[in-house]
Structure formats: structure tokens, C-alpha cells
Design a protein around this motif. Structure first.
Motif, short mmCIF file in Angstrom:
data_model
loop_
_atom_site.label_atom_id
_atom_site.label_comp_id
_atom_site.label_asym_id
_atom_site.label_seq_id
_atom_site.Cartn_x
_atom_site.Cartn_y
_atom_site.Cartn_z
N ARG A 230 -1.44 3.01 -4.47
CA ARG A 230 -0.45 1.86 -4.72
C ARG A 230 -0.83 1.22 -6.04
NH1 ARG A 230 1.02 -0.64 0.24
NH2 ARG A 230 1.81 -2.26 -1.26
N SER A 234 4.17 -3.54 -4.98
CA SER A 234 5.52 -3.22 -4.67
C SER A 234 5.71 -1.73 -4.84
CB SER A 234 6.69 -3.75 -5.50
OG SER A 234 6.43 -5.18 -5.12
N ARG A 265 7.31 5.63 -4.07
CA ARG A 265 7.81 4.50 -2.90
C ARG A 265 7.99 3.14 -3.58
NH1 ARG A 265 4.07 5.73 2.29
NH2 ARG A 265 5.03 7.71 2.91
N TYR A 267 7.89 -0.67 -2.16
CA TYR A 267 7.62 -1.45 -0.77
C TYR A 267 8.50 -3.03 -0.92
CZ TYR A 267 4.13 1.82 0.47
OH TYR A 267 3.42 2.91 0.85
N LYS A 272 5.41 -6.71 2.64
CA LYS A 272 5.00 -5.19 2.10
C LYS A 272 5.04 -4.27 2.92
CE LYS A 272 6.18 -7.11 -2.08
NZ LYS A 272 7.18 -7.02 -2.73
N TRP A 274 7.84 -2.41 4.78
CA TRP A 274 8.90 -1.42 4.56
C TRP A 274 9.32 -1.07 3.10
CZ3 TRP A 274 11.58 -0.09 9.03
CH2 TRP A 274 11.40 -1.22 10.19
N TYR A 275 9.66 0.09 3.39
CA TYR A 275 9.54 0.82 2.18
C TYR A 275 10.71 1.97 1.72
CZ TYR A 275 7.34 4.87 4.13
OH TYR A 275 6.87 5.80 5.10
N TYR A 307 7.98 2.50 7.72
CA TYR A 307 7.37 1.30 7.97
C TYR A 307 5.70 1.67 7.93
CZ TYR A 307 6.01 -2.96 10.51
OH TYR A 307 5.30 -4.19 10.89
N ARG A 308 5.36 0.70 7.72
CA ARG A 308 3.56 0.85 7.64
C ARG A 308 3.19 -0.41 8.77
NH1 ARG A 308 0.49 2.59 2.34
NH2 ARG A 308 -1.08 2.34 3.65
N ASP A 318 1.57 5.16 9.33
CA ASP A 318 3.00 5.11 8.54
C ASP A 318 3.97 5.91 9.21
OD1 ASP A 318 4.65 5.62 6.62
OD2 ASP A 318 3.42 5.96 4.90
N ASN A 320 7.60 7.22 9.02
CA ASN A 320 8.48 7.76 8.01
C ASN A 320 9.58 8.83 8.39
OD1 ASN A 320 7.48 10.44 6.70
ND2 ASN A 320 5.66 9.30 7.02
#
Length: 365
Positions: A230, A234, A265, A267, A272, A274-275, A307-308, A318, A320
């Protein structure tokens, strides 16, 4: 005859002057007030000047008797604002001396003209009492008692009002303290809830490295591991890789592959969680689940969404799904007497789901 007339005039004048004498009401007790905790005699304060003027007039009237010691001035000092009885008596004595000094200077009296007593009693005042003949004080003694009673009642009322004010201030201070403690407890409880809840409750503001494992891949006996960095709240960069090689039926059946899938990705939202992302996928495969096997290369890419779900400070799940395009360029083969025999080449294109995962994410840094 002359003696008779003189006696009649004497009786007449006595009868005429008797009512006037009965109506003369000279004040004999005078009260001088002091500020709480102070020993200075402020003449213009709280009516002291009026009392002093009245006392001076009385002293002037009976000055001869006062100086002669026949009508002493009785001075009583009162104090109750100090912490101990000794300190109260000391302040009462100073106050009495202040009043006596004022009379000595103004009316040329001496210390022998006074009879002084001091009291560690309720009040902050000094009284000066002049004992005059009974015929002149029949009314004023009653007035003095009434004045003393009224003064005591006033002081008692002031004391009750002060106690009520202090009690009200203490009550308000206690309410403010309890309200502050309640607000602090609610804030701490809210912070604990944020820290312990299994859902995403706050924005991730730290930059960290996470280890990833797609549980769906592991369920199909295909080891899968990856990393995600990360770079800011974002944006993140992730890469997952899978590898497996299984054979059975004396190596006549095979399931083998490897692939890598880098992904960028973005976010979104307040938490933060959803991505959206973009994925590239490449690898090789070798499947022989029937008489004919397929071996070749795989390449493609597409968009991802997920979605996390926060489990705790270190773990997330996670979820996806990826949609896009895959191209498979492979050859068909058969195994005859342990030798692979090529049966041709094929190419296939695929549009649709290209990736799915339930990935366990572990923040390691």
C-alpha cells in the motif's frame, strides 16, 4: 402664699415637661461593621459614618460624665472569620481598638473612658454601648435589643445564603465532573469498538506490506502466495503467484501449472474498503485429465473489483473478482508407451471471468 405659688408652678412645669422627657429616645448602642477577614475601620462604608455621627453627638452630650468615669463606654468586638478562636479574639481586639482610637482622636477621650470586651462569636462588627440613666433609656434599651436581634437575624440569613451558594456551586462542579467522566468513557469505548470490530471502521493511513494467500486456490491443492504494497491509503500494488504439479495413474494423468498476476488497485470510500484494479496474468499449464492432454502458455488481463473485510489489526479477508480476456496457445498430446505424441496445436480466446478469490491478507510491516 408665695411658697404655695412656687409649689404650684413647680408641679405645673413638672407635669408639662414629663411627657417630653418620656418621648426623648437617645440611642445608647451603636454598631460599626467590618469587612469579613479585615480589621481596618472604614468610616464611610456600610453606614458606619451615620453611626459614628450619632455616637459623637451622644458622647458630646454626656462628655463630662464619661470623662469623670460615671458613664463608661462599653466596647464589644466580634469576629468569627478566622480559623481559630485565638485568631478571632486577636482580630476582634484590633477592631475594638480601631473604633476607640477614632473616638479618642475625634472627641478627646482617654482609654479610661472605655470598658472593652472581645468575642470569638458570629459576626464582623463592633458595638459601643453607653449606659445612661434609667429614665432616659427605658425605651432605648428595648430598641437596642431589637437592633441586636435584627442584626443577628440578618447575619444568620447571610450565612444561610452563603451556604446555599457554596452548595449550589459544589453541585454544579460535581455535575460537570461526572459529565466529563462520562464523555471520556464514551470516547474510550468508541475507540475500543473501532479497534476491535471485525468490520472496516477507519481509514488506513499507514503504508505497509502484506502477505496474501488465495484460499480458493489452496482448496484446489494449488499453493498460492502473494504480496501487496500500500503505497498510500488509496493506492496499492499487488502480485500473486500460483504453482502446482500433480501426477497419478503411473504418471498417465497430470495437473500442473504456474502463473503470476500483478495488479494495481485504487481503494475508494471513507473506509477505503472497496477497490477497483487492473490485472495482468501470464503462465503455463499442462493438463491431462483424459486420454488427450493440453500443454501451453496463458496470457491475458482485465479489470478487478473487490472488498476487504477487516478481521483485526493484522488480518483481512479480500473478496475479489476479475473480468477480462485470456489467450491460451497450446498443443494437444497423447502418451503412447510412455512417449508423448503430438496431436496438433490450438489457440483459444476467452472473454469473461478470469480471476476469483477469497484471499487472506496478513499485514507484516
Amino acid at each position: 402664699m408665695r411658697c404655695l405659688k412656687k409649689w404650684i408652678w413647680t408641679v405645673f412645669l413638672s407635669l408639662f415637661l414629663l411627657p417630653a422627657g418620656a418621648q426623648e429616645q437617645a440611642d445608647t448602642t451603636y454598631t460599626f461593621r467590618f469587612k469579613t477577614g479585615k480589621d481596618m475601620f472604614y468610616v464611610p462604608w456600610n453606614g458606619n459614618d451615620g453611626e459614628l455621627a450619632r455616637l459623637e453627638a451622644c458622647v458630646e452630650k454626656y462628655k463630662t460624665e464619661i470623662l469623670g468615669g460615671r458613664m463608661p463606654l462599653h466596647v464589644d468586638g466580634y469576629c468569627c472569620s478566622q480559623p481559630t478562636e485565638t485568631e478571632n479574639l486577636a482580630m476582634a481586639r484590633i477592631r475594638s481598638n480601631r473604633v476607640k482610637s477614632e473616638l479618642i482622636v475625634r472627641r478627646e477621650l482617654t482609654e479610661e473612658c472605655f470598658v472593652t470586651r472581645n468575642h470569638a462569636a458570629e459576626g464582623d462588627f463592633v458595638t459601643v454601648r453607653l449606659t445612661v440613666p434609667v429614665k432616659e433609656t427605658a425605651v432605648t434599651d428595648t430598641d437596642a435589643k431589637a437592633r441586636c436581634k435584627a442584626e443577628a437575624e440578618r447575619l444568620e440569613a447571610e450565612k444561610r445564603a452563603e451556604q446555599e451558594r457554596l452548595a449550589e456551586e459544589q453541585r454544579k462542579a460535581e455535575e460537570a465532573r461526572l459529565a466529563a467522566e462520562k464523555a471520556e468513557a464514551e470516547k474510550a469505548a468508541q475507540q475500543n469498538t473501532f479497534a476491535d470490530t471485525p468490520s472496516e471502521t477507519k481509514i488506513t493511513t499507514d503504508y505497509h506490506l502484506s502477505l496474501r494467500a488465495n484460499l480458493l486456490r489452496w482448496a484446489t491443492l494449488t499453493p498460492d502466495l502473494g504480496l501487496e504494497w500500500r503505497i498510500c491509503p488509496s493506492w496499492g500494488i499487488a502480485v500473486n503467484g500460483s504453482w502446482t504439479s500433480w501426477t497419478w495413474s503411473d504418471k498417465d494423468r497430470r495437473y500442473a501449472l504456474w502463473k503470476v498476476a500483478p495488479e494495481v488497485r485504487y481503494y475508494m470510500g471513507e473506509k477505503k474498503a472497496w477497490y477497483l484494479g487492473a490485472m495482468f496474468k501470464a503462465g503455463q499449464f499442462n493438463y491431462k485429465l483424459s486420454e488427450t492432454g493440453k500443454q501451453g502458455d496463458l496470457m491475458g488481463g482485465g479489470i478487478t473489483a473487490g472488498y476487504r473485510l477487516r478481521l483485526n489489526k493484522a488480518l483481512n479477508l479480500d473478496f475479489n473478482l476479475g473480468l477480462g480476456y485470456l489467450n491460451a496457445d497450446y498443443e494437444k498430446y497423447e502418451v503412447i508407451d510412455g512417449v508423448r505424441v503430438c496431436r496438433g496445436n490450438e489457440t483459444k480466446d476467452w472473454w469473461g471471468p478470469i480471476n476469483a478469490g477469497v484471499t487472506l491478507v496478513w499485514k507484516i510491516k
